[in-house]
Design an enzyme around this catalytic site. Structure first.
Site, PDB file in Angstrom:
ATOM      1  CB  THR A 127      -7.159 -30.236  -0.865  1.00 47.77           C
ATOM      2  OG1 THR A 127      -6.885 -29.080  -1.677  1.00 47.77           O
ATOM      3  CG2 THR A 127      -7.547 -31.371  -1.792  1.00 47.77           C
ATOM      4  CG  ASP A 129      -6.217 -26.905  -4.186  1.00 48.19           C
ATOM      5  OD1 ASP A 129      -6.801 -25.816  -4.040  1.00 48.19           O
ATOM      6  OD2 ASP A 129      -5.040 -27.106  -3.837  1.00 48.19           O
ATOM      7  NE  ARG A 164     -14.917  -0.378 -14.659  1.00 48.16           N
ATOM      8  CZ  ARG A 164     -15.009   0.264 -13.515  1.00 48.16           C
ATOM      9  NH1 ARG A 164     -15.500  -0.342 -12.460  1.00 48.16           N
ATOM     10  NH2 ARG A 164     -14.615   1.512 -13.416  1.00 48.16           N
ATOM     11  NE  ARG A 173      -0.762 -26.841  -3.775  1.00 54.07           N
ATOM     12  CZ  ARG A 173       0.000 -26.071  -3.002  1.00 54.07           C
ATOM     13  NH1 ARG A 173       0.896 -25.285  -3.532  1.00 54.07           N
ATOM     14  NH2 ARG A 173      -0.133 -26.077  -1.701  1.00 54.07           N
ATOM     15  CD  GLU A 224      -3.685 -20.964  -6.636  1.00 62.13           C
ATOM     16  OE1 GLU A 224      -3.479 -19.936  -5.979  1.00 62.13           O
ATOM     17  OE2 GLU A 224      -3.710 -22.107  -6.126  1.00 62.13           O
ATOM     18  CD  GLN A 277     -10.772 -18.948  -4.105  1.00 59.02           C
ATOM     19  OE1 GLN A 277     -10.991 -19.697  -5.039  1.00 59.02           O
ATOM     20  NE2 GLN A 277      -9.653 -18.237  -4.022  1.00 59.02           N
TER      21      GLN A 277
END
Ligand code: F6P
Length: 345
Positions: A127, A129, A164, A173, A224, A277
């Protein structure tokens, strides 16, 4: 000598082809096995959709992203189905002695159930993640971090030109590994991770403090799955869940962009990196880790070490129980976040 079925399940991840190549090369050339690849994860097992894999037809895939087998989030136990009976039948019909599923907590969760019911299985964890328990690192993570870091570097120069605030959303996740690593590597001024619910007022104060010292731009990296301390997940998704019950994340950066601009008055822009990604060529680190996982998994299968998965422990590849893959997710190390905080605001 055995006939081994392999499959890639769940979200794809750079390095899957390196695992496939490792299993086939070691399985055929070193152990004399034959290897069958199921197409599209467990869906390929349920539909008997498979292809013979040889050292010849898996040559030249080491550096390729994605998976030559395809992937899906199919769950053979969905809606109370007797997944074990179905998988057993397909294995018997096709003379398959054992399975090596390559996947995350969902795919390996299925592998764990099959193993519990006596099906010979060795798992390979993957994964981007990096949140799987039982292994120090999963392949794909290093590539995702590099892609996110490159993006942060690029956003730095344009942020500086236009004075900016740039909000960059990364995947992960419910774990903040990608955000923390790419944020530290890219010199982010704020990093928001799911493990640390954030206060939007404090985020804005931190940006204002920084601009008060003469800096004219800021970079915010947000995972996220990050959550505000006064509410739940913020997504722009439909709220639908996949076959394993996971809700689709993504979009929190849009809310942050609006809030930061409104509260601070600084011009703000958002970039959501998304599936970029997960795509493209794996880093050298991920190719090596994935290759080691593949070779060790087929060795474990040759020794009949069923119910295990290969794992990185320190610098060694070891075998751990498959149940570890579905244990509580491996969340961000708080010490790493403390290091990142030194550079905030
Ligand atoms: O688990 C890997 C991952 O990329 C997560 O970071 C992300 O939330 C999810 O998969 C996206 O899934 P999908 O490819 O189904 O959109």
């Amino acid at each position: 000598m055995a006939r081994i079925g392999i499959l890639t399940g769940g979200g794809d991840c750079p390095g899957l082809n390196a695992v496939i190549r490792g299993i086939v090369r070691a399985g055929v050339n070193r152990h004399g096995h034959s290897i069958v690849g199921f197409r599209y994860g467990w869906a390929g097992v349920l539909n008997s959709n498979m292809t013979e894999l040889t050292p010849q037809n898996t040559a030249g895939i080491l550096h390729r992203g994605g998976t030559i087998l395809g992937s899906s989030r199919t769950n053979p136990y969905k809606d109370g189905a007797d997944g074990t009976a179905i998988v057993r039948r397909i294995m018997e019909q096709n003379g398959i002695d054992a399975l090596i599923p390559i996947g995350g907590e969902d795919t390996l969760g299925v592998a764990g159930k099959l193993s519990h019911d006596g099906v010979p299985v060795v798992g390979v964890p993957k994964t981007i993640d990096n949140d799987l328990a039982g292994t120090d690192v999963t392949f794909g993570f290093n590539t995702a971090v590099q892609i996110a870091t490159d993006a942060v570097d690029r956003l730095h120069t344009t942020a500086e030109s236009h004075n900016r605030v740039m909000v960059v959303e990364v995947m992960g996740r419910h774990a903040g590994w990608i955000a923390a690593y790419s944020g530290i590597a890219g010199g982010a001024d704020v990093i928001l991770v799911p493990e640390r619910p954030f206060d939007i007022a404090e985020v804005c104060r931190s940006i204002e403090r920084r601009h008060g010292t003469g800096r004219t731009f800021s970079i915010v990296v947000v995972s996220e799955g990050a959550v505000p301390d006064d509410g739940g997940e913020i997504t722009t998704g439909s709220g639908q869940v996949d076959a394993f019950g996971h809700v689709r994340l993504g979009g929190i950066a849009v809310t942050l962009e609006r809030e930061i601009e409104e509260r601070t008055g600084f011009e703000t822009r958002v970039t959501i990196l998304g599936h970029v990604q997960r795509g493209g060529t794996p880093t050298a680190y991920d190719r090596v880790l994935a290759t080691r996982f593949g070779v060790h998994a087929v060795e474990a299968a040759s020794e009949g070490q069923w119910g295990t998965m290969v794992a990185l422990k320190g610098t060694d590849i070891e075998l751990v129980g498959l149940e570890q893959a579905v244990a509580a997710p491996k969340l961000l190390d708080p010490e790493l976040y403390r290091t990142a905080e030194v550079f905030f605001g």
